[in-house]
Design a protein around this motif. Structure first.
Motif, PDB file in Angstrom:
ATOM      1  N   ARG A   1       0.822  -1.204   0.000  1.00 16.20           N
ATOM      2  CA  ARG A   1       0.000   0.000   0.000  1.00 16.20           C
ATOM      3  C   ARG A   1       0.860   1.260   0.000  1.00 16.20           C
ATOM      4  O   ARG A   1       0.480   2.284  -0.580  1.00 16.20           O
ATOM      5  CB  ARG A   1      -0.931  -0.003   1.209  1.00 16.20           C
ATOM      6  CG  ARG A   1      -1.975  -1.119   1.177  1.00 16.20           C
ATOM      7  CD  ARG A   1      -2.831  -1.009  -0.068  1.00 16.20           C
ATOM      8  NE  ARG A   1      -3.834  -2.063  -0.128  1.00 16.20           N
ATOM      9  CZ  ARG A   1      -4.675  -2.227  -1.146  1.00 16.20           C
ATOM     10  NH1 ARG A   1      -4.615  -1.395  -2.182  1.00 16.20           N
ATOM     11  NH2 ARG A   1      -5.548  -3.207  -1.138  1.00 16.20           N
ATOM     12  N   ALA A   2       2.014   1.197   0.650  1.00 22.75           N
ATOM     13  CA  ALA A   2       2.911   2.353   0.679  1.00 22.75           C
ATOM     14  C   ALA A   2       3.382   2.707  -0.726  1.00 22.75           C
ATOM     15  O   ALA A   2       3.465   3.887  -1.097  1.00 22.75           O
ATOM     16  CB  ALA A   2       4.105   2.069   1.587  1.00 22.75           C
ATOM     17  N   LYS A   3       3.688   1.693  -1.532  1.00 23.74           N
ATOM     18  CA  LYS A   3       4.125   1.944  -2.901  1.00 23.74           C
ATOM     19  C   LYS A   3       3.020   2.628  -3.704  1.00 23.74           C
ATOM     20  O   LYS A   3       3.280   3.517  -4.509  1.00 23.74           O
ATOM     21  CB  LYS A   3       4.540   0.635  -3.571  1.00 23.74           C
ATOM     22  CG  LYS A   3       5.854   0.068  -3.065  1.00 23.74           C
ATOM     23  CD  LYS A   3       6.244  -1.180  -3.820  1.00 23.74           C
ATOM     24  CE  LYS A   3       7.591  -1.694  -3.371  1.00 23.74           C
ATOM     25  NZ  LYS A   3       7.999  -2.911  -4.116  1.00 23.74           N
ATOM     26  N   THR A   4       1.788   2.194  -3.482  1.00 24.67           N
ATOM     27  CA  THR A   4       0.666   2.811  -4.189  1.00 24.67           C
ATOM     28  C   THR A   4       0.497   4.264  -3.770  1.00 24.67           C
ATOM     29  O   THR A   4       0.265   5.152  -4.610  1.00 24.67           O
ATOM     30  CB  THR A   4      -0.624   2.021  -3.910  1.00 24.67           C
ATOM     31  OG1 THR A   4      -0.442   0.655  -4.309  1.00 24.67           O
ATOM     32  CG2 THR A   4      -1.793   2.605  -4.673  1.00 24.67           C
ATOM     33  N   LEU A   5       0.618   4.531  -2.475  1.00 24.02           N
ATOM     34  CA  LEU A   5       0.498   5.909  -1.985  1.00 24.02           C
ATOM     35  C   LEU A   5       1.591   6.797  -2.558  1.00 24.02           C
ATOM     36  O   LEU A   5       1.335   7.932  -2.983  1.00 24.02           O
ATOM     37  CB  LEU A   5       0.583   5.924  -0.452  1.00 24.02           C
ATOM     38  CG  LEU A   5      -0.640   5.393   0.312  1.00 24.02           C
ATOM     39  CD1 LEU A   5      -0.314   5.270   1.796  1.00 24.02           C
ATOM     40  CD2 LEU A   5      -1.845   6.299   0.105  1.00 24.02           C
ATOM     41  N   LEU A   6       2.819   6.288  -2.605  1.00 23.18           N
ATOM     42  CA  LEU A   6       3.929   7.088  -3.128  1.00 23.18           C
ATOM     43  C   LEU A   6       3.798   7.290  -4.630  1.00 23.18           C
ATOM     44  O   LEU A   6       4.199   8.331  -5.154  1.00 23.18           O
ATOM     45  CB  LEU A   6       5.261   6.406  -2.784  1.00 23.18           C
ATOM     46  CG  LEU A   6       5.616   6.421  -1.294  1.00 23.18           C
ATOM     47  CD1 LEU A   6       6.875   5.622  -1.030  1.00 23.18           C
ATOM     48  CD2 LEU A   6       5.785   7.847  -0.787  1.00 23.18           C
TER      49      LEU A   6
ATOM     50  N   ASP B   1       6.981 -11.477 -15.305  1.00 19.51           N
ATOM     51  CA  ASP B   1       6.699 -11.758 -13.895  1.00 19.51           C
ATOM     52  C   ASP B   1       7.364 -10.760 -12.964  1.00 19.51           C
ATOM     53  O   ASP B   1       7.077 -10.735 -11.765  1.00 19.51           O
ATOM     54  CB  ASP B   1       7.115 -13.188 -13.533  1.00 19.51           C
ATOM     55  CG  ASP B   1       8.592 -13.461 -13.777  1.00 19.51           C
ATOM     56  OD1 ASP B   1       9.299 -12.558 -14.275  1.00 19.51           O
ATOM     57  OD2 ASP B   1       9.046 -14.576 -13.475  1.00 19.51           O
ATOM     58  N   GLN B   2       8.264  -9.913 -13.490  1.00 19.22           N
ATOM     59  CA  GLN B   2       8.864  -8.848 -12.694  1.00 19.22           C
ATOM     60  C   GLN B   2       8.145  -7.516 -12.920  1.00 19.22           C
ATOM     61  O   GLN B   2       7.887  -6.766 -11.967  1.00 19.22           O
ATOM     62  CB  GLN B   2      10.340  -8.681 -13.067  1.00 19.22           C
ATOM     63  CG  GLN B   2      11.180  -9.935 -12.889  1.00 19.22           C
ATOM     64  CD  GLN B   2      12.517  -9.822 -13.597  1.00 19.22           C
ATOM     65  OE1 GLN B   2      12.630  -9.138 -14.619  1.00 19.22           O
ATOM     66  NE2 GLN B   2      13.527 -10.493 -13.064  1.00 19.22           N
ATOM     67  N   LEU B   3       7.828  -7.243 -14.184  1.00 19.32           N
ATOM     68  CA  LEU B   3       7.315  -5.923 -14.539  1.00 19.32           C
ATOM     69  C   LEU B   3       5.843  -5.732 -14.188  1.00 19.32           C
ATOM     70  O   LEU B   3       5.446  -4.653 -13.741  1.00 19.32           O
ATOM     71  CB  LEU B   3       7.521  -5.667 -16.032  1.00 19.32           C
ATOM     72  CG  LEU B   3       8.977  -5.653 -16.512  1.00 19.32           C
ATOM     73  CD1 LEU B   3       9.026  -5.407 -18.013  1.00 19.32           C
ATOM     74  CD2 LEU B   3       9.790  -4.605 -15.776  1.00 19.32           C
ATOM     75  N   LEU B   4       5.020  -6.757 -14.410  1.00 17.93           N
ATOM     76  CA  LEU B   4       3.584  -6.576 -14.172  1.00 17.93           C
ATOM     77  C   LEU B   4       3.251  -6.351 -12.699  1.00 17.93           C
ATOM     78  O   LEU B   4       2.424  -5.477 -12.391  1.00 17.93           O
ATOM     79  CB  LEU B   4       2.803  -7.756 -14.742  1.00 17.93           C
ATOM     80  CG  LEU B   4       2.868  -7.914 -16.273  1.00 17.93           C
ATOM     81  CD1 LEU B   4       1.872  -8.970 -16.742  1.00 17.93           C
ATOM     82  CD2 LEU B   4       2.621  -6.592 -16.992  1.00 17.93           C
ATOM     83  N   PRO B   5       3.855  -7.080 -11.745  1.00 22.68           N
ATOM     84  CA  PRO B   5       3.593  -6.736 -10.340  1.00 22.68           C
ATOM     85  C   PRO B   5       4.057  -5.322  -9.991  1.00 22.68           C
ATOM     86  O   PRO B   5       3.410  -4.630  -9.199  1.00 22.68           O
ATOM     87  CB  PRO B   5       4.392  -7.795  -9.572  1.00 22.68           C
ATOM     88  CG  PRO B   5       4.488  -8.957 -10.511  1.00 22.68           C
ATOM     89  CD  PRO B   5       4.621  -8.337 -11.872  1.00 22.68           C
ATOM     90  N   ALA B   6       5.180  -4.882 -10.587  1.00 20.42           N
ATOM     91  CA  ALA B   6       5.658  -3.513 -10.342  1.00 20.42           C
ATOM     92  C   ALA B   6       4.666  -2.492 -10.887  1.00 20.42           C
ATOM     93  O   ALA B   6       4.432  -1.445 -10.275  1.00 20.42           O
ATOM     94  CB  ALA B   6       7.030  -3.321 -10.984  1.00 20.42           C
TER      95      ALA B   6
ATOM     96  N   VAL C   1       1.511  -2.089  -8.504  1.00 22.30           N
ATOM     97  CA  VAL C   1       1.652  -1.327  -7.253  1.00 22.30           C
ATOM     98  C   VAL C   1       2.107   0.110  -7.495  1.00 22.30           C
ATOM     99  O   VAL C   1       2.326   0.867  -6.552  1.00 22.30           O
ATOM    100  CB  VAL C   1       2.631  -2.025  -6.288  1.00 22.30           C
ATOM    101  CG1 VAL C   1       2.123  -3.385  -5.893  1.00 22.30           C
ATOM    102  CG2 VAL C   1       4.036  -2.103  -6.866  1.00 22.30           C
ATOM    103  N   GLY C   2       2.276   0.514  -8.774  1.00 25.21           N
ATOM    104  CA  GLY C   2       2.602   1.895  -9.065  1.00 25.21           C
ATOM    105  C   GLY C   2       4.073   2.194  -9.262  1.00 25.21           C
ATOM    106  O   GLY C   2       4.450   3.348  -9.446  1.00 25.21           O
ATOM    107  N   ASP C   3       4.938   1.162  -9.227  1.00 23.30           N
ATOM    108  CA  ASP C   3       6.362   1.392  -9.488  1.00 23.30           C
ATOM    109  C   ASP C   3       6.607   1.713 -10.952  1.00 23.30           C
ATOM    110  O   ASP C   3       7.654   2.268 -11.301  1.00 23.30           O
ATOM    111  CB  ASP C   3       7.184   0.163  -9.092  1.00 23.30           C
ATOM    112  CG  ASP C   3       7.404   0.082  -7.593  1.00 23.30           C
ATOM    113  OD1 ASP C   3       7.100   1.077  -6.906  1.00 23.30           O
ATOM    114  OD2 ASP C   3       7.868  -0.959  -7.101  1.00 23.30           O
ATOM    115  N   LEU C   4       5.691   1.320 -11.826  1.00 19.84           N
ATOM    116  CA  LEU C   4       5.756   1.619 -13.251  1.00 19.84           C
ATOM    117  C   LEU C   4       4.418   2.206 -13.689  1.00 19.84           C
ATOM    118  O   LEU C   4       3.384   1.958 -13.056  1.00 19.84           O
ATOM    119  CB  LEU C   4       6.062   0.357 -14.072  1.00 19.84           C
ATOM    120  CG  LEU C   4       7.418  -0.306 -13.852  1.00 19.84           C
ATOM    121  CD1 LEU C   4       7.475  -1.668 -14.555  1.00 19.84           C
ATOM    122  CD2 LEU C   4       8.554   0.579 -14.345  1.00 19.84           C
TER     123      LEU C   4
END
Length: 315
Positions: free
Chosen positions: A78-83, A141-146, A149-152
């Motif tokens: 959730r922190a990643k989404t907030l940021l 499998d690395q990029l889609l989870p990122a 959560v908003g990392d990409l």
């Protein structure tokens, strides 16, 4: 401890979330303190305050750094989404005040079109030079989870025909932009390059470069041989490194598989030749993955439009 959004919102500070995320990114309290220009004790105090406000431990401290507890992993997602939303808010405010600016974080599958993505970035930069573009290369499998959560912001690449990718990151949507042919390539002076047509059986005794077994393109490569009634070649290198693969094919013996748009670039420079294979398979659909229903970020939406425009040019 029972929490509700109002009570938690009064307790939490965004600075605490930033410190927590940096600790996870750095892997240790000390490295996080250095990255944040804080003392180690100050970072430790922030984490203790956050754990006290949330009512459970977030981190496990060990000799090799820190890892998350099960509860900490939940908070981290959730922190990643907030940021990510904070970053988008910053970009939107900058775009409103200064014109089109901001940042676009792009994930690209290694098998992505070699023409589509560079052309889309060129179009974006022509329209919005102030937009910062960051590329991250990896596997699905690395990029889609990122992305989830908003990392990409966007992941560009080949979209598999099956929907198994949805299990990796449910809630994402894919937009198909164009269909890409696949071709066999070799050195410019490969013995089979001068033929007007050939079969896979005639090529199977040569050395081959195949995609690694963890890549989505490997299944396509295997079906190519199995559908022709052939076993996989005995002399194989497994690689997704384009430049290494091209260098290996300079021996004028080794063969590989490439999307036709990528192959054309090497053909035009005199590096490779396309081997005219009968019944060549399709590379598949190329497009992008995104999170639906999120607030539109001007720079990201502009990049999506540039991807669509680049696809029309490719078509």
């Amino acid at each position: 401890m029972s929490l509700n959004p109002a009570s938690l919102g009064r307790k939490l500070r965004f600075a605490q979330i930033i410190v927590f995320e940096q600790v996870l990114r750095s892997g240790s309290i000390l490295r996080a303190a250095q990255a944040l220009n804080m003392t180690q004790s100050a970072v430790t105090k922030v984490i203790h305050e956050l754990e006290g406000q949330l009512g459970a431990p977030l981190l496990i401290r060990g000799n090799r750094g820190v890892t998350t507890t099960e509860f900490g992993e939940l908070v981290a997602r959730r922190a990643k989404t907030l940021l990510a939303e904070l970053r988008h808010l910053t970009d939107e405010i900058s775009a409103f005040r200064e014109g089109t600016s901001g940042q676009v974080l792009i994930g690209t599958l290694i098998s992505a079109s070699a023409v589509l993505l560079p052309r889309a970035i060129q179009l974006l930069k022509e329209q919005a030079p102030a937009v910062s573009v960051t590329l991250r290369v990896g596997q699905m499998d690395q990029l889609l989870p990122a992305l989830a959560v908003g990392d990409l912001d966007v992941v560009v690449g080949r979209i598999p025909e099956d929907v198994s990718w949805r299990a990796t990151a449910p809630g994402l949507e894919a937009e198909i932009l164009h269909r890409e042919p696949l071709c066999v390539v070799g050195g410019m002076h490969h013995p089979m390059a001068s033929h007007t047509s050939t079969t896979l059986q005639a090529l199977s005794d040569y050395p081959w470069i195949l995609p690694t077994r963890d890549s989505s393109l490997r299944q396509t490569a295997e079906h190519l041989f199995y559908d022709a009634g052939l076993a996989l070649p005995a002399n194989v290198v497994e690689s997704l490194s384009v430049m290494t693969n091209v260098a290996l094919m300079f021996d004028q013996k080794t063969l590989g598989l490439m999307p036709r748009s990528a192959a054309r670039q090497f053909v035009d420079t005199g590096s490779l030749a396309i081997i005219p294979l009968e019944n060549a398979p399709s590379f598949g659909d190329v497009g992008f993955f995104a999170v639906p229903g999120t607030l539109a970020v001007r720079a990201v939406e502009l990049f999506k439009d540039c991807l669509r425009a680049a696809a029309r040019e490719v078509g």
